[in-house]
Design a protein around this motif. Structure first.
Motif, PDB file in Angstrom:
ATOM      1  N   ALA B 211       0.843  -1.202   0.000  1.00  0.00           N
ATOM      2  CA  ALA B 211       0.000   0.000   0.000  1.00  0.00           C
ATOM      3  C   ALA B 211       0.876   1.248   0.000  1.00  0.00           C
ATOM      4  O   ALA B 211       1.925   1.287   0.626  1.00  0.00           O
ATOM      5  CB  ALA B 211      -0.913   0.003   1.213  1.00  0.00           C
ATOM      6  N   LYS B 212       0.449   2.257  -0.734  1.00  0.00           N
ATOM      7  CA  LYS B 212       1.165   3.539  -0.722  1.00  0.00           C
ATOM      8  C   LYS B 212       0.551   4.385   0.386  1.00  0.00           C
ATOM      9  O   LYS B 212      -0.658   4.572   0.444  1.00  0.00           O
ATOM     10  CB  LYS B 212       0.985   4.242  -2.062  1.00  0.00           C
ATOM     11  CG  LYS B 212       1.520   3.436  -3.231  1.00  0.00           C
ATOM     12  CD  LYS B 212       1.449   4.243  -4.515  1.00  0.00           C
ATOM     13  CE  LYS B 212       2.019   3.468  -5.681  1.00  0.00           C
ATOM     14  NZ  LYS B 212       1.103   2.387  -6.160  1.00  0.00           N
ATOM     15  N   ASP B 213       1.415   4.900   1.252  1.00  0.00           N
ATOM     16  CA  ASP B 213       0.850   5.639   2.384  1.00  0.00           C
ATOM     17  C   ASP B 213       0.746   7.137   2.121  1.00  0.00           C
ATOM     18  O   ASP B 213       0.177   7.862   2.911  1.00  0.00           O
ATOM     19  CB  ASP B 213       1.631   5.365   3.669  1.00  0.00           C
ATOM     20  CG  ASP B 213       3.081   5.752   3.545  1.00  0.00           C
ATOM     21  OD1 ASP B 213       3.487   6.153   2.437  1.00  0.00           O
ATOM     22  OD2 ASP B 213       3.812   5.656   4.545  1.00  0.00           O
ATOM     23  N   ASN B 214       1.264   7.611   0.992  1.00  0.00           N
ATOM     24  CA  ASN B 214       1.137   9.054   0.721  1.00  0.00           C
ATOM     25  C   ASN B 214      -0.135   9.335  -0.074  1.00  0.00           C
ATOM     26  O   ASN B 214      -0.109   9.877  -1.165  1.00  0.00           O
ATOM     27  CB  ASN B 214       2.364   9.579  -0.014  1.00  0.00           C
ATOM     28  CG  ASN B 214       2.514   8.949  -1.374  1.00  0.00           C
ATOM     29  OD1 ASN B 214       1.940   7.884  -1.621  1.00  0.00           O
ATOM     30  ND2 ASN B 214       3.239   9.597  -2.251  1.00  0.00           N
ATOM     31  N   VAL B 215      -1.245   8.941   0.503  1.00  0.00           N
ATOM     32  CA  VAL B 215      -2.514   9.110  -0.202  1.00  0.00           C
ATOM     33  C   VAL B 215      -3.081  10.514   0.061  1.00  0.00           C
ATOM     34  O   VAL B 215      -3.057  11.013   1.176  1.00  0.00           O
ATOM     35  CB  VAL B 215      -3.515   8.013   0.233  1.00  0.00           C
ATOM     36  CG1 VAL B 215      -3.650   7.961   1.732  1.00  0.00           C
ATOM     37  CG2 VAL B 215      -4.871   8.219  -0.406  1.00  0.00           C
ATOM     38  N   ASP B 216      -3.524  11.174  -1.007  1.00  0.00           N
ATOM     39  CA  ASP B 216      -4.194  12.464  -0.848  1.00  0.00           C
ATOM     40  C   ASP B 216      -5.626  12.196  -0.445  1.00  0.00           C
ATOM     41  O   ASP B 216      -6.248  11.251  -0.931  1.00  0.00           O
ATOM     42  CB  ASP B 216      -4.224  13.212  -2.190  1.00  0.00           C
ATOM     43  CG  ASP B 216      -2.840  13.538  -2.675  1.00  0.00           C
ATOM     44  OD1 ASP B 216      -2.239  14.461  -2.119  1.00  0.00           O
ATOM     45  OD2 ASP B 216      -2.363  12.855  -3.602  1.00  0.00           O
ATOM     46  N   TRP B 217      -6.151  13.038   0.419  1.00  0.00           N
ATOM     47  CA  TRP B 217      -7.554  12.872   0.800  1.00  0.00           C
ATOM     48  C   TRP B 217      -8.181  14.234   0.997  1.00  0.00           C
ATOM     49  O   TRP B 217      -7.497  15.240   1.109  1.00  0.00           O
ATOM     50  CB  TRP B 217      -7.681  12.027   2.062  1.00  0.00           C
ATOM     51  CG  TRP B 217      -6.779  12.428   3.185  1.00  0.00           C
ATOM     52  CD1 TRP B 217      -5.545  11.925   3.439  1.00  0.00           C
ATOM     53  CD2 TRP B 217      -7.028  13.421   4.197  1.00  0.00           C
ATOM     54  NE1 TRP B 217      -5.001  12.537   4.550  1.00  0.00           N
ATOM     55  CE2 TRP B 217      -5.888  13.448   5.030  1.00  0.00           C
ATOM     56  CE3 TRP B 217      -8.094  14.267   4.477  1.00  0.00           C
ATOM     57  CZ2 TRP B 217      -5.787  14.314   6.135  1.00  0.00           C
ATOM     58  CZ3 TRP B 217      -7.992  15.120   5.569  1.00  0.00           C
ATOM     59  CH2 TRP B 217      -6.855  15.137   6.382  1.00  0.00           C
ATOM     60  N   ALA B 218      -9.502  14.250   1.016  1.00  0.00           N
ATOM     61  CA  ALA B 218     -10.228  15.475   1.297  1.00  0.00           C
ATOM     62  C   ALA B 218     -11.077  15.247   2.530  1.00  0.00           C
ATOM     63  O   ALA B 218     -11.458  14.111   2.834  1.00  0.00           O
ATOM     64  CB  ALA B 218     -11.122  15.848   0.119  1.00  0.00           C
ATOM     65  N   HIS B 219     -11.343  16.323   3.257  1.00  0.00           N
ATOM     66  CA  HIS B 219     -12.229  16.242   4.418  1.00  0.00           C
ATOM     67  C   HIS B 219     -13.653  16.522   3.942  1.00  0.00           C
ATOM     68  O   HIS B 219     -13.841  17.301   3.014  1.00  0.00           O
ATOM     69  CB  HIS B 219     -11.797  17.281   5.463  1.00  0.00           C
ATOM     70  CG  HIS B 219     -12.594  17.206   6.728  1.00  0.00           C
ATOM     71  ND1 HIS B 219     -13.790  17.863   6.885  1.00  0.00           N
ATOM     72  CD2 HIS B 219     -12.378  16.531   7.883  1.00  0.00           C
ATOM     73  CE1 HIS B 219     -14.270  17.602   8.090  1.00  0.00           C
ATOM     74  NE2 HIS B 219     -13.434  16.797   8.719  1.00  0.00           N
ATOM     75  N   VAL B 220     -14.633  15.885   4.560  1.00  0.00           N
ATOM     76  CA  VAL B 220     -16.029  16.073   4.120  1.00  0.00           C
ATOM     77  C   VAL B 220     -16.429  17.537   4.013  1.00  0.00           C
ATOM     78  O   VAL B 220     -17.248  17.896   3.170  1.00  0.00           O
ATOM     79  CB  VAL B 220     -17.068  15.357   5.041  1.00  0.00           C
ATOM     80  CG1 VAL B 220     -17.127  13.872   4.735  1.00  0.00           C
ATOM     81  CG2 VAL B 220     -16.796  15.623   6.500  1.00  0.00           C
ATOM     82  N   PRO B 240     -10.164   9.991  -1.951  1.00  0.00           N
ATOM     83  CA  PRO B 240     -11.020   9.500  -0.867  1.00  0.00           C
ATOM     84  C   PRO B 240     -11.403  10.662   0.063  1.00  0.00           C
ATOM     85  O   PRO B 240     -10.670  11.635   0.170  1.00  0.00           O
ATOM     86  CB  PRO B 240     -10.121   8.496  -0.146  1.00  0.00           C
ATOM     87  CG  PRO B 240      -8.727   8.955  -0.422  1.00  0.00           C
ATOM     88  CD  PRO B 240      -8.751   9.625  -1.761  1.00  0.00           C
ATOM     89  N   VAL B 241     -12.552  10.548   0.672  1.00  0.00           N
ATOM     90  CA  VAL B 241     -13.031  11.600   1.571  1.00  0.00           C
ATOM     91  C   VAL B 241     -13.157  11.007   2.971  1.00  0.00           C
ATOM     92  O   VAL B 241     -13.686   9.900   3.137  1.00  0.00           O
ATOM     93  CB  VAL B 241     -14.392  12.147   1.100  1.00  0.00           C
ATOM     94  CG1 VAL B 241     -14.856  13.280   2.005  1.00  0.00           C
ATOM     95  CG2 VAL B 241     -14.306  12.623  -0.347  1.00  0.00           C
ATOM     96  N   VAL B 242     -12.641  11.744   3.955  1.00  0.00           N
ATOM     97  CA  VAL B 242     -12.675  11.238   5.336  1.00  0.00           C
ATOM     98  C   VAL B 242     -13.440  12.219   6.229  1.00  0.00           C
ATOM     99  O   VAL B 242     -13.610  13.386   5.873  1.00  0.00           O
ATOM    100  CB  VAL B 242     -11.246  11.052   5.903  1.00  0.00           C
ATOM    101  CG1 VAL B 242     -10.454  10.061   5.063  1.00  0.00           C
ATOM    102  CG2 VAL B 242     -10.518  12.381   6.017  1.00  0.00           C
ATOM    103  N   ASN B 243     -13.875  11.729   7.391  1.00  0.00           N
ATOM    104  CA  ASN B 243     -14.535  12.621   8.356  1.00  0.00           C
ATOM    105  C   ASN B 243     -13.528  13.075   9.410  1.00  0.00           C
ATOM    106  O   ASN B 243     -12.327  12.837   9.283  1.00  0.00           O
ATOM    107  CB  ASN B 243     -15.765  11.932   8.963  1.00  0.00           C
ATOM    108  CG  ASN B 243     -15.382  10.737   9.803  1.00  0.00           C
ATOM    109  OD1 ASN B 243     -14.203  10.542  10.124  1.00  0.00           O
ATOM    110  ND2 ASN B 243     -16.366   9.921  10.150  1.00  0.00           N
ATOM    111  N   ASP B 244     -14.024  13.721  10.465  1.00  0.00           N
ATOM    112  CA  ASP B 244     -13.134  14.265  11.494  1.00  0.00           C
ATOM    113  C   ASP B 244     -12.231  13.204  12.116  1.00  0.00           C
ATOM    114  O   ASP B 244     -11.131  13.503  12.561  1.00  0.00           O
ATOM    115  CB  ASP B 244     -13.972  14.881  12.626  1.00  0.00           C
ATOM    116  CG  ASP B 244     -14.586  16.205  12.191  1.00  0.00           C
ATOM    117  OD1 ASP B 244     -14.056  16.805  11.238  1.00  0.00           O
ATOM    118  OD2 ASP B 244     -15.586  16.629  12.803  1.00  0.00           O
TER     119      ASP B 244
END
Lengths: 457, 457
Positions: B211-220, B240-244
């Motif tokens: 798995a690549k750990d430098n994943v970009d994500w957005a907050h909801v 991917p979108v994550v919550n708090d």
């Protein structure tokens, strides 16, 4: 696993730039590498865009060509050009080796002609060199000029298992696998498969049985803007490109299309604002002047035209002076209405939502102009007569002229872009100063003609 | 395999529309189905956009909900609204069942409030219903409002073989698999994997190892425009979108981001042209008037302001009349320069290429204004004096005023968008009529002040 990064939060700060500048100054290569390694190549490109040229070249020479080739492609074009001037032909060839064929061809195309052949001759990988040369032969505004040679191709006669084996080989060179393209024995494109389809199918299934034959494709000579429209409309993430014989020759991915969409939107926006050429706020004053001055001259000639129209009606009487003081009102209104009408038509043409019924559209603009014109006129009568104390007959004259001018501006603003589009000219040139100026001149002419009729000046 | 289609060549013709209309008229369902089956759902949506409402409803009721749900999402918003009005709550719920969660939530959000709960209660798939309700809770301009719940998620402790097995199950519900997201046992996002990585890895490899750990994500709660910038900058096809709590709750794909980028560009373009609200050429006259009339009033008040300034200098002398006839020139120039300057700053801010150094940028615009101003002035002197026969001293006055007005317009056009942006206001509102009008008024004031100084009118 480490804490994951949040790239949404990358902020280019003056402190960061200064930190890099100090490390370059001190030639502290170890800390500089460690610092830059934390960032994505697109972020490093932003940092380099803000360094002076010597410092940027220092950083590029310090890092591995695997990273620097990606950084170079993300840089502002002017800055990339300056940095490449400071690299040897061999160094540039090394950068090119690391890039995908589409980026490699783009980088070489930006070099002065005499360096291009030299850089190409230094590329060691024989296949990569030939593919780049093939891409350089296409016009940059065509699908051929935008496509990359990297793609995953399978033959219809293979099985899923054989296919997965071969993909493992091909996929190492392809950064992202969107679709696997299915070809016949002559390499003609006949279908496509998603990786998902491969993964969820049994291993002895024949490719021909699971391939989807309704594959969208582009021809090498298709205009990139048309390709962008198709990819956006059908939500495609990649599109295969074929030649005259339907042979699969390349692939265009959505990230390149996003750049096309943004460039096109930027170009239309700038034309509407009276800026030709693709300029940015950071460009030189000379380049900005070249992009802006011609449009100012158009406006100037319009203004002089208006002055000579006013001269024709010159009548050194009280009412004439009052009429003259409302010229800015007539002019501003005509200009605004013209830009509104033309912008909405230009956008409709760009998005493909306008169809051919010119007369219907002109009639609609006529009605729209009438509605807006009456609204503006009523308020103008009230303000000029009751607040400014303008004579009643002059207020009426101004109001009638306003309605006429608004209707005229709306019709001109609608007609010209549609007319240009039919003639194969980019309708976006007809927005901004062009439409404003013609409406200024016509508007003032109509204003004084109506005044002459009513007031007999 | 059949001949493959070339969707680049789909052209909406009057003949095609007519053919569909005739088949609907004749209630010839068999031929109508056969005809429409040839087209992509996005093409059918274009056909329906051009039919009258009853015919469009007829076609929607005729086709399978699997196809019609996709067609509905591609329709023009106004037309979708009209068609949904003609469908029963149960029929809408059936369409919603077929859509991915993000589109389903968008369609429901467009319904009148009283129908929303009813449609939701008719959705049979329990999980689908809950996911849609979750999405409806987010603001439409946030990552949460744009994301879909469909995604492929694997646990770090799995092996490649186990992972592929589970993906086969999950992937059936996910139209496109861009990346596989890796989570820990608490469902927290900790990395990502491409399908390619899975295919080219040995089957007993642990997910945590590849798995690549430098994943970009957005907050909801991230703004969709910021998400669009990040995805375009880093060439991401999905985020991917994550919550708090860093828990993976959804995924945004690039096709939705393209719509965000285009809408944003359209909005800026329209604001620059003096059109507020998101309107299209085909909208009703009322809607178009609402979008355009307010800006015309801004221009009108500017014109009236200019008239009252001119009144202040009223002097019934020959030179005054001559000066007045050049008001259109001053005004057109000031307006054009202002729009040019503001447009380039607004675009720079939108693309993130403008940094904080306001004073430096204002100084640059000052120089740019000086260069353009002197060029325009020299030509204006020659034409007014030698061709129009304007008295020499008046020509000089006009030219000096032109330089002053151009410099002023450039500085105002640059300063206001930067100022608005710093205050958190969309700088695009400061382009178009807003900047033109303020520059008109200031320009005419400066013109007469300079004339008063030189000519003493």
């Amino acid at each position: 696993m480490e804490e994951i990064q949040d790239n949404i939060q990358f902020q280019l700060t003056d402190e960061l730039i200064e930190k890099v500048e100090v490390l370059v100054e001190e030639e502290n290569d170890k800390d500089l590498k460690a610092l830059l390694n934390e960032y994505h190549h697109a972020d490093i490109a932003e940092i380099l865009d803000d360094l002076d040229n010597d410092d940027a070249v220092y950083v590029i020479k310090l890092l591995d060509s695997e990273t620097t080739s990606e950084i170079l492609m993300e840089l502002d074009e002017d800055i990339r050009e300056k940095i490449l001037k400071n690299l040897s032909t061999k160094e540039i060839a090394e950068e090119v080796e690391e890039l995908d064929t589409d980026d490699a061809a783009d980088m070489i195309a930006e070099l002065p002609e005499e360096r291009q052949a030299e850089v190409i001759s230094y590329i060691e990988d024989h296949e990569h060199r030939e593919e780049i040369q093939e891409l350089l032969a296409y016009d940059e505004d065509t699908a051929g000029g935008l496509m990359a040679k990297e793609l995953v191709k399978v033959y219809e006669t293979w099985t899923v298992a054989g296919c997965l084996r071969r993909i493992r080989g091909q996929a190492k060179d392809v950064t992202r696998v969107h679709s696997v393209y299915v070809v016949d024995k002559h390499d003609k494109l006949i279908g496509r498969l998603s990786l998902k389809d491969l993964i969820i199918s049994k291993s002895d299934t024949k490719i021909a049985d699971i391939a989807k034959d309704n594959v969208d494709w582009a021809h090498v000579n298709d205009d990139v803007e048309d390709v962008a429209k198709v990819m956006a409309k059908y939500d495609l993430e990649a599109i295969p490109v074929v030649n005259d014989d339907q042979i699969l020759v390349g692939r265009i991915t959505i990230d390149d299309i996003i750049d096309v969409i943004r460039d096109e939107a930027d170009k239309d926006y700038q034309l509407a604002a009276g800026i030709s050429q693709d300029v940015e706020a950071d460009d030189s004053i000379l380049k900005l002047t070249k992009a802006r001055l011609p449009w100012l001259f158009i406006g100037m000639f319009g203004g002089l035209g208006a002055a000579s129209i006013i001269e024709q009606f010159n009548d050194n009487m009280g009412n004439f002076i009052v009429l003259l003081s409302f010229v800015p009102l007539i002019q501003a209104t005509a200009g605004n209405v013209g830009v509104q009408s033309s912008a909405i038509v230009v956008q409709g043409i760009a998005n493909g939502t306008i169809d051919g019924k010119i007369l219907k559209r002109l009639f609609k603009e006529f009605l729209l102009g009438l509605v807006n014109g009456v609204a503006i006129s009523l308020v103008a009568i009230l303000i000029t007569h009751f607040i400014f104390g303008t004579p009643y007959i002059v207020s009426i004259t101004i109001s009638i002229a306003l309605v006429a001018v608004i209707v005229m501006a709306a019709i001109i603003g609608t007609f010209i872009p549609i007319f240009l589009d039919k003639r194969g000219i980019d309708p976006a040139v007809a927005t901004g100063p062009f439409i404003t100026t013609s409406n200024d001149v016509f508007g003032i002419l109509i204003y004084f003609l109506i005044a002459k009729l009513i007031l007999g000046i």
